[in-house]
Scaffold this active site. Structure first.
Site, mmCIF file in Angstrom:
data_model
loop_
_atom_site.group_PDB
_atom_site.id
_atom_site.type_symbol
_atom_site.label_atom_id
_atom_site.label_comp_id
_atom_site.label_asym_id
_atom_site.label_seq_id
_atom_site.Cartn_x
_atom_site.Cartn_y
_atom_site.Cartn_z
ATOM 1 N N HIS A 113 46.780 43.561 48.820
ATOM 2 C CA HIS A 113 45.383 43.964 48.628
ATOM 3 C C HIS A 113 44.711 44.035 49.989
ATOM 4 O O HIS A 113 44.952 43.183 50.852
ATOM 5 C CB HIS A 113 44.661 42.954 47.730
ATOM 6 C CG HIS A 113 43.381 43.478 47.155
ATOM 7 N ND1 HIS A 113 42.209 43.513 47.885
ATOM 8 C CD2 HIS A 113 43.082 43.989 45.931
ATOM 9 C CE1 HIS A 113 41.243 44.015 47.122
ATOM 10 N NE2 HIS A 113 41.742 44.312 45.945
ATOM 11 N N ASP A 146 45.781 44.992 39.708
ATOM 12 C CA ASP A 146 46.045 46.341 39.215
ATOM 13 C C ASP A 146 47.444 46.443 38.612
ATOM 14 O O ASP A 146 47.661 47.172 37.636
ATOM 15 C CB ASP A 146 45.897 47.360 40.348
ATOM 16 C CG ASP A 146 44.487 47.391 40.909
ATOM 17 O OD1 ASP A 146 43.542 47.468 40.103
ATOM 18 O OD2 ASP A 146 44.319 47.324 42.132
#
Length: 425
Positions: free
Chosen positions: A304, A361
């Site tokens: 991320h 995600d």
């Protein structure tokens, strides 16, 4: 610690204040830099620029911490409902029993959507992307709800209308693409269960809501509810700073979220897994490509940009992901590849040393796939979770009377030149 930073420019000493946040973050206040010196700062993508001072969300990417209004995301996901978190983000405090009932009743009061909205959705081709439909329908709410915000009562009514109608519009976007008749909200269901029946209920049989699925969806929505000054939240604030209405500003946020570099990440996870499957399912081949610095291939759903060590949201949702897959017992080669890829990433030293962990995600995409939610609807589901955060950001910006957003630029075009007429002979 000094309360200002000083530098010399053009023969003058310039002092800029240092500001400290409640979590000990420090910022240089450059709001008077141009007035004092004629200088501007250049920060492509605003990666190092604070656009506002906010009370909504705190994020510490280095330590993997995320909190809403001071409450850790871990505690909220474990104990709260999405409705309670929505109230918290929008109003600043968790509701008591009376406040929660009033908030829920106000939302239920506005669950009906004007039937003329169907004319708008009927104008879209079946192939239209659900995010395009959702952005259009959200903006269209302005036409059916033209009241200006002149009081707190007006604002609260507008917020309730948006919270009530947004999941209906999102489900209509899905059912339009699937060629199914639209559903309507049901009173008496909590927000998450109502969303499930909006998406999946059929006229022929009663839709039964499984508590495992309901809990998993509740957690996903909470984990996506806000994430500081991201692209879509900043879009909502800057559009709202022109005194555009709430519905128009949220519509702009939907459009910003649509981009694959923002809300489309969980959709990109499934598309990557489908690509691996269609290539023969040789996972090791693609893992090796991801490790090859000369190869353009990158694993989607790992690591991320903000979180440097781990995504705290992923740790929470991993358990729900396992529970959903165990409950449904789905035989899906895509989900099989996902589980094998997760195992590689969590145990391979290459990925561990680079903090390429599965992020939120990755797991949310797997859950949506398992629930039968089409890939093109993943970003819509993200928007459903992010809605209270967008509202909170818009409300804070307006209540603080923040000025209209107007970034500066460093011009690098042509220097002045004269127009030369074309010889018409």
């Amino acid at each position: 610690m000094q309360d200002k930073i000083e530098f010399d420019y053009d023969g003058k000493s310039v002092a800029l204040p240092l500001l400290r946040g409640t979590m000990n973050e420090t910022a240089i206040d450059i709001s008077k830099l141009r007035a004092q010196t004629g200088l501007i700062t250049l920060d492509l993508g605003f990666k190092n620029t604070g656009s506002t001072a906010s009370k909504v969300t705190f994020l510490n990417g280095g330590e993997g911490k995320l909190s809403y209004r001071g409450y850790s995301i871990e505690e909220l996901a474990d104990k709260a409902t999405f409705t309670e978190v929505s109230y918290l983000l929008i109003n600043g405090e968790l509701p008591n029993k009376t406040q929660l009932k009033e908030f829920t009743d106000q939302i239920e009061k506005h669950i009906l959507v004007d039937e003329e909205m169907k004319n708008i959705i009927d104008g879209f081709p079946k192939s239209a992307h659900p995010m395009g439909i959702l952005a259009s329908l959200t903006c269209a709410l302005t036409a059916f709800n033209p009241d200006a915000v002149k009081s707190d009562q007006d604002l609260n009514r507008g917020i309730a209308k948006l919270l009530a109608k947004f999941p209906v519009l999102a489900s209509w976007a899905h059912r339009k693409r699937a060629g199914l008749p639209v559903n309507y909200s049901k009173k008496g269901l909590d927000y998450t269960d109502n969303l499930l029946q909006l998406l999946f209920a059929t006229p022929s049989e009663e839709y039964k809501i499984d508590p495992v699925i309901s809990r998993a969806l509740n957690k996903i929505l909470i984990l996506h509810a806000d994430h500081e000054q991201n692209c879509s939240a900043s879009t909502v604030r800057i559009v709202g700073s022109s005194h555009a209405g709430l519905f128009a500003s949220i519509s702009a946020g939907v459009s910003a979220l649509w981009g694959p570099l923002h809300g489309g990440a969980n959709q990109a996870v499934i598309e990557m897994l489908e690509m691996i499957k269609n290539d023969g399912g040789d996972l090791q081949k693609w893992v090796d490509k991801a490790k090859d610095k000369d190869d353009d291939f990158r694993l989607m759903g790992f690591g991320h940009r903000v979180y440097k060590n781990f995504d705290p949201r992923a740790r929470i949702i991993k358990k729900s992901c396992d529970e959903v897959l165990d409950l449904l017992g789905i035989d899906d080669p895509i989900l099989d590849i996902a589980k094998r890829l997760e195992e590689v990433a969590l145990n391979d030293e290459y990925f561990k040393s680079r903090n390429l962990y599965p992020n939120v995600d990755f797991y949310s995409g797997i859950i949506y796939r398992a629930l039968g939610i089409p890939t093109e609807m993943f970003t819509v589901m993200f928007a459903l979770g992010r809605l209270p955060g967008w509202i909170a950001q818009w409300k804070e910006m307006r209540e603080n009377s923040e000025p209209i957003g107007r970034p500066r630029q460093l011009y690098i075009g042509e220097t002045p030149r004269s127009f030369v007429e074309i010889d018409q002979r």
